[in-house]
Design a protein around this motif. Structure first.
Motif, mmCIF file in Angstrom:
data_model
loop_
_atom_site.group_PDB
_atom_site.id
_atom_site.type_symbol
_atom_site.label_atom_id
_atom_site.label_comp_id
_atom_site.label_asym_id
_atom_site.label_seq_id
_atom_site.Cartn_x
_atom_site.Cartn_y
_atom_site.Cartn_z
ATOM 1 N N ASN A 32 29.609 -8.056 -45.478
ATOM 2 C CA ASN A 32 28.862 -7.931 -44.241
ATOM 3 C C ASN A 32 28.653 -6.440 -43.955
ATOM 4 O OD1 ASN A 32 27.659 -8.285 -41.769
ATOM 5 N ND2 ASN A 32 29.522 -8.905 -40.725
ATOM 6 N N SER A 33 29.523 -5.860 -43.210
ATOM 7 C CA SER A 33 29.372 -4.444 -42.904
ATOM 8 C C SER A 33 30.237 -3.585 -43.819
ATOM 9 C CB SER A 33 29.742 -4.167 -41.452
ATOM 10 O OG SER A 33 31.098 -4.458 -41.227
ATOM 11 N N MET A 34 29.789 -2.365 -44.020
ATOM 12 C CA MET A 34 30.583 -1.348 -44.712
ATOM 13 C C MET A 34 30.527 -0.088 -43.869
ATOM 14 S SD MET A 34 29.656 -1.840 -48.742
ATOM 15 C CE MET A 34 31.189 -1.110 -49.336
ATOM 16 N N GLY A 35 31.600 0.651 -43.905
ATOM 17 C CA GLY A 35 31.609 1.834 -43.053
ATOM 18 C C GLY A 35 32.627 2.858 -43.482
ATOM 19 N N TRP A 36 32.627 3.946 -42.727
ATOM 20 C CA TRP A 36 33.547 5.056 -42.966
ATOM 21 C C TRP A 36 34.325 5.355 -41.691
ATOM 22 C CZ3 TRP A 36 34.309 7.107 -47.708
ATOM 23 C CH2 TRP A 36 33.363 6.828 -48.692
ATOM 24 N N TYR A 37 35.624 5.520 -41.855
ATOM 25 C CA TYR A 37 36.506 5.949 -40.792
ATOM 26 C C TYR A 37 37.142 7.267 -41.241
ATOM 27 C CZ TYR A 37 36.401 1.271 -38.663
ATOM 28 O OH TYR A 37 36.016 0.098 -38.052
ATOM 29 N N ARG A 38 37.731 7.959 -40.281
ATOM 30 C CA ARG A 38 38.480 9.157 -40.631
ATOM 31 C C ARG A 38 39.713 9.277 -39.746
ATOM 32 N NH1 ARG A 38 34.205 13.852 -38.539
ATOM 33 N NH2 ARG A 38 34.474 13.494 -36.281
ATOM 34 N N GLN A 39 40.715 9.939 -40.305
ATOM 35 C CA GLN A 39 41.949 10.166 -39.555
ATOM 36 C C GLN A 39 42.402 11.594 -39.775
ATOM 37 O OE1 GLN A 39 45.136 7.380 -40.346
ATOM 38 N NE2 GLN A 39 46.090 7.840 -38.393
ATOM 39 N N ALA A 40 42.384 12.351 -38.695
ATOM 40 C CA ALA A 40 42.861 13.735 -38.744
ATOM 41 C C ALA A 40 44.362 13.752 -38.469
ATOM 42 C CB ALA A 40 42.118 14.576 -37.713
ATOM 43 N N PRO A 41 45.049 14.788 -38.893
ATOM 44 C CA PRO A 41 46.499 14.869 -38.662
ATOM 45 C C PRO A 41 46.841 14.730 -37.181
ATOM 46 C CG PRO A 41 45.811 16.577 -40.188
ATOM 47 C CD PRO A 41 44.558 15.938 -39.671
ATOM 48 N N GLY A 42 47.759 13.830 -36.886
ATOM 49 C CA GLY A 42 48.209 13.629 -35.521
ATOM 50 C C GLY A 42 47.267 12.835 -34.645
ATOM 51 N N LYS A 43 46.189 12.311 -35.232
ATOM 52 C CA LYS A 43 45.215 11.565 -34.443
ATOM 53 C C LYS A 43 45.064 10.144 -34.977
ATOM 54 C CE LYS A 43 42.496 15.489 -32.815
ATOM 55 N NZ LYS A 43 41.114 16.021 -32.630
ATOM 56 N N GLN A 44 44.470 9.292 -34.158
ATOM 57 C CA GLN A 44 44.224 7.926 -34.579
ATOM 58 C C GLN A 44 43.008 7.856 -35.500
ATOM 59 O OE1 GLN A 44 43.893 5.569 -30.960
ATOM 60 N NE2 GLN A 44 46.053 5.015 -31.085
ATOM 61 N N ARG A 45 42.992 6.837 -36.320
ATOM 62 C CA ARG A 45 41.832 6.604 -37.176
ATOM 63 C C ARG A 45 40.644 6.249 -36.290
ATOM 64 N NH1 ARG A 45 42.593 2.967 -42.510
ATOM 65 N NH2 ARG A 45 44.353 4.426 -42.597
ATOM 66 N N GLU A 46 39.478 6.830 -36.602
ATOM 67 C CA GLU A 46 38.290 6.576 -35.800
ATOM 68 C C GLU A 46 37.097 6.223 -36.676
ATOM 69 O OE1 GLU A 46 37.300 10.143 -33.649
ATOM 70 O OE2 GLU A 46 36.908 11.301 -35.468
ATOM 71 N N LEU A 47 36.219 5.410 -36.137
ATOM 72 C CA LEU A 47 35.012 5.032 -36.851
ATOM 73 C C LEU A 47 34.030 6.198 -36.849
ATOM 74 C CD1 LEU A 47 33.172 2.920 -38.207
ATOM 75 C CD2 LEU A 47 32.487 2.201 -35.903
#
Length: 121
Positions: A32-47
């Motif tokens: 269905n969907s595909m996407g990219w998330y990122r997680q910086a040090p000390g932060k939550q994963r975000e879309l």
């Protein structure tokens, strides 16, 4: 078994560009969907960005106008072209896919192992 494998991360100077790739493989009936998330040090994963099979896309406000998501549905691949990169873009970038393994399976989320993107001079 389903695998999502990212590639293309690395070190880039502010203002530079990178292209991330993600290949989904294994026992896949439909994506269905595909996407990219990122997680910086000390932060939550975000879309960061996502793309539906129908072609609609979403971008997080911080990356609008600078990042472009695209898909190759025939190859089960998703790409993220990142331009005008900023130091705050430094993070581990993860590929995500919402897919079914068989016609009777429920839709489930799968994740790649992540690829490091570092934006620094």
């Amino acid at each position: 078994q389903v695998q999502l494998v990212e590639s293309g991360g690395g070190l880039v100077q502010p203002g530079g560009s990178l292209r991330l790739s993600c290949a989904a493989s294994g026992s896949i009936f439909s994506i269905n969907s595909m996407g990219w998330y990122r997680q910086a040090p000390g932060k939550q994963r975000e879309l960061v960005a996502s793309s539906s099979t129908g072609g609609s896309t979403y971008y997080a406000d911080p990356v609008k106008g600078r990042f472009t998501i695209s898909r190759d549905n025939a190859k089960n691949m998703v790409y993220l072209q990142m331009s005008s990169l900023k130091p705050e873009g430094t993070a581990v970038y993860y590929c995500n896919a919402d897919l079914r393994r068989t016609a009777r399976s429920e839709w489930s989320d799968y994740w790649g192992q992540g690829t490091q993107v570092t934006v620094s001079s």
